[in-house]
Scaffold this active site. Structure first.
Site, PDB file in Angstrom:
ATOM      1  CG  ASN A 150      -0.288  -0.370   2.500  1.00  0.00           C
ATOM      2  OD1 ASN A 150       0.295  -1.450   2.621  1.00  0.00           O
ATOM      3  ND2 ASN A 150      -0.348   0.508   3.477  1.00  0.00           N
ATOM      4  CD  GLN A 178      -3.871  -0.119  -1.316  1.00  0.00           C
ATOM      5  OE1 GLN A 178      -4.173   0.440  -2.385  1.00  0.00           O
ATOM      6  NE2 GLN A 178      -4.203   0.395  -0.144  1.00  0.00           N
ATOM      7  CB  SER A 198     -11.619  -2.850   1.393  1.00  0.00           C
ATOM      8  OG  SER A 198     -11.785  -3.032   2.756  1.00  0.00           O
ATOM      9  N   GLY A 199     -14.215  -2.772  -0.402  1.00  0.00           N
ATOM     10  CA  GLY A 199     -14.899  -2.013  -1.445  1.00  0.00           C
ATOM     11  C   GLY A 199     -14.339  -0.624  -1.659  1.00  0.00           C
ATOM     12  CG  HIS A 200     -12.604   1.875   1.648  1.00  0.00           C
ATOM     13  ND1 HIS A 200     -11.625   2.790   1.887  1.00  0.00           N
ATOM     14  CD2 HIS A 200     -12.319   0.822   2.428  1.00  0.00           C
ATOM     15  CE1 HIS A 200     -10.783   2.314   2.797  1.00  0.00           C
ATOM     16  NE2 HIS A 200     -11.189   1.109   3.139  1.00  0.00           N
ATOM     17  CB  THR A 236     -28.077  -8.634   9.324  1.00  0.00           C
ATOM     18  OG1 THR A 236     -28.874  -9.441  10.178  1.00  0.00           O
ATOM     19  CG2 THR A 236     -28.945  -8.057   8.215  1.00  0.00           C
ATOM     20  CB  CYS A 323       1.145  10.900  10.441  1.00  0.00           C
ATOM     21  SG  CYS A 323       0.373  10.366   8.932  1.00  0.00           S
TER      22      CYS A 323
HETATM   23  N1  PLP Z   1      -4.487  -3.865   4.134  1.00  0.00           N
HETATM   24  C1  PLP Z   1      -3.898  -3.008   3.284  1.00  0.00           C
HETATM   25  C2  PLP Z   1      -2.813  -3.479   2.369  1.00  0.00           C
HETATM   26  C3  PLP Z   1      -4.318  -1.668   3.244  1.00  0.00           C
HETATM   27  O1  PLP Z   1      -3.757  -0.813   2.372  1.00  0.00           O
HETATM   28  C4  PLP Z   1      -5.350  -1.242   4.125  1.00  0.00           C
HETATM   29  C5  PLP Z   1      -5.778   0.175   4.124  1.00  0.00           C
HETATM   30  O2  PLP Z   1      -5.101   1.048   3.685  1.00  0.00           O
HETATM   31  C6  PLP Z   1      -5.912  -2.175   5.005  1.00  0.00           C
HETATM   32  C7  PLP Z   1      -5.446  -3.474   4.984  1.00  0.00           C
HETATM   33  C8  PLP Z   1      -7.022  -1.785   5.953  1.00  0.00           C
HETATM   34  O3  PLP Z   1      -8.167  -1.415   5.247  1.00  0.00           O
HETATM   35  P1  PLP Z   1      -9.597  -1.159   5.932  1.00  0.00           P
HETATM   36  O4  PLP Z   1      -9.331  -0.064   6.907  1.00  0.00           O
HETATM   37  O5  PLP Z   1     -10.466  -0.817   4.803  1.00  0.00           O
HETATM   38  O6  PLP Z   1     -10.026  -2.407   6.619  1.00  0.00           O
END
Ligand code: PLP
Length: 384
Positions: A150, A178, A198-200, A236, A323
């Site tokens: 990431n 990622q 993750s979706g976001h 749910t 940070c």
């Molecule tokens: N794993 C990786 C490689 C990520 O980059 C991130 C978020 O930046 C996460 C896990 C955690 O994601 P979330 O907070 O959506 O669970």
């Protein structure tokens, strides 16, 4: 002032098409997909559709995964669920550059008597495959190594890792949050047993994710309760979230190749110009690399100071240091790569998306040298 968003590895804008798809599932079609009535049944049908959309992007069967609350849950469920299902093995192998969503549960398990080995990386951020080869043995229950980093965007050889892990009889999990939607991924031909996303991170909503579970993988449920997901993940369903995630997967599958060409062109333009115009700057992370990510260190200045100055110009990026935790420690990823302390402190990550434009890149290219020059004038580390 217009916001220029170069922090897409932290989170992404929800695509308009995704929001549109989700909206009816709050106030109009709010039934519970487990209910017996037709009103709930319509929701169950829509979830099946989202499952199909996600399966298409991943190249797997719709029954090969459960929806979760996001990649953090998926990672924890993969780690805890494997160890619970394979109680006779008490060794885990991971890497030094994982996200805390993997490192924290692993370190917690170490404190509870498990053996945890963290594999190192080289100066380019590439995984030490020799060390991995030496460490994965018959005692190893699980190997959990990310698909792409990431902070630097460096892509690990997930398939080579999976093959090695399988040959030693362990389970392989990869945090691919990622990578999904940025590079092609085909689970039908993959040896990975478990994969999280993750979706976001791909223009879907927050609070929803996927844990892919290859058929035949031994995994105890992490969330226990109701019978949702055929008993594999209780609770749910986040109906609107799942529908949004499905749509985001569909959009990514349709447009990934074209969009990533554009994203890579913009990222390369930004990166090349910054490295050329800002003295004593260096790129962190070698190839292969995600097309959207650029991690650059600026000697003699703090990453946080650069971020604050960028923010004044409406530009959002992020720093490699921890940070968010209020810690002054520089990024564990850059430290694992052997980036000198001062350079690791002065690192900034730019992560682009399909919504960025050439104008935004040019504007940023214009302001970066001024910011770096100004901060160096104030820096006690620069010889005056
Ligand atoms: N794993 C990786 C490689 C990520 O980059 C991130 C978020 O930046 C996460 C896990 C955690 O994601 P979330 O907070 O959506 O669970």
């Amino acid at each position: 002032m217009k916001t220029i968003y170069f922090d897409n590895n932290a989170t992404t804008k929800v695509a308009e098409e995704v929001l549109e798809e989700m909206t009816p599932y709050f106030c109009e079609l709010y039934g519970n997909p487990s209910s017996m009535h037709t009103f709930g049944g319509r929701i169950a049908e829509k979830i099946r559709n989202a499952r199909q959309q996600a399966a298409c992007l991943l190249g797997c069967e719709p029954s090969d995964f459960v929806f979760t609350s996001g990649v953090t849950e998926s990672d924890n469920a993969a780690i805890m669920g494997t160890l619970a299902a394979v109680p006779n093995k008490r060794k885990l192998v991971t890497s030094r550059v994982e996200h805390p969503a993997v490192l924290a549960p692993c370190r917690d398990l170490e404190a509870h008597g498990y053996t945890v080995v963290e594999i190192g990386v080289d100066k380019q951020g590439r995984l030490d495959m020799d060390q991995l080869e030496q460490q994965v043995d018959e005692e190893t229950a699980l190997v959990t190594i990310m698909y792409a980093n990431n902070e630097t965007g460096v892509i690990f050889p997930a398939e080579a890792i999976a093959e090695l892990v399988k040959s030693r009889g362990a389970v392989f999990h990869t945090d691919a949050v990622q990578a999904v939607g940025k590079i092609p991924l085909n689970l039908s031909t993959s040896n990975a047993d478990l994969l999280s996303l993750s979706g976001h991170k791909l223009h879907g909503p927050k609070g929803v994710g996927v844990l892919y579970i290859k058929k035949g993988t031994r995994l105890s449920p992490y969330m226990k309760g109701g019978h949702q997901e055929v008993g594999r993940r209780a609770g749910t369903e986040n109906v609107a979230g799942i529908i949004g995630l499905g749509k985001a997967c569909e959009l990514a599958a349709e447009a990934m190749n074209e969009e990533n060409k554009k994203v890579k062109y913009l990222r390369d333009k930004l990166e090349e110009a910054i490295l050329r115009t800002c003295p004593d700057s260096r790129l962190n992370g070698g190839e292969p690399r995600l097309p959207n990510t650029s991690n650059i260190s600026f000697e003699y200045i703090e990453g946080e100071a650069i971020l604050l100055m960028l923010d004044k110009y409406g530009i959002c990026a992020s720093s490699g240091s921890a940070c968010t935790s209020g810690s002054l420690e520089p990024s564990h990823v850059l430290r694992a790569m052997g980036v000198p302390f001062t350079a690791a402190h002065g690192s900034v990550r730019f992560s682009l998306s399909r919504y960025n434009t050439e104008d935004e890149v040019e504007y940023t290219i214009g302001v970066m040298p001024q910011i770096v020059k100004r901060l160096r004038e104030l820096s006690p580390f620069v010889a005056k």
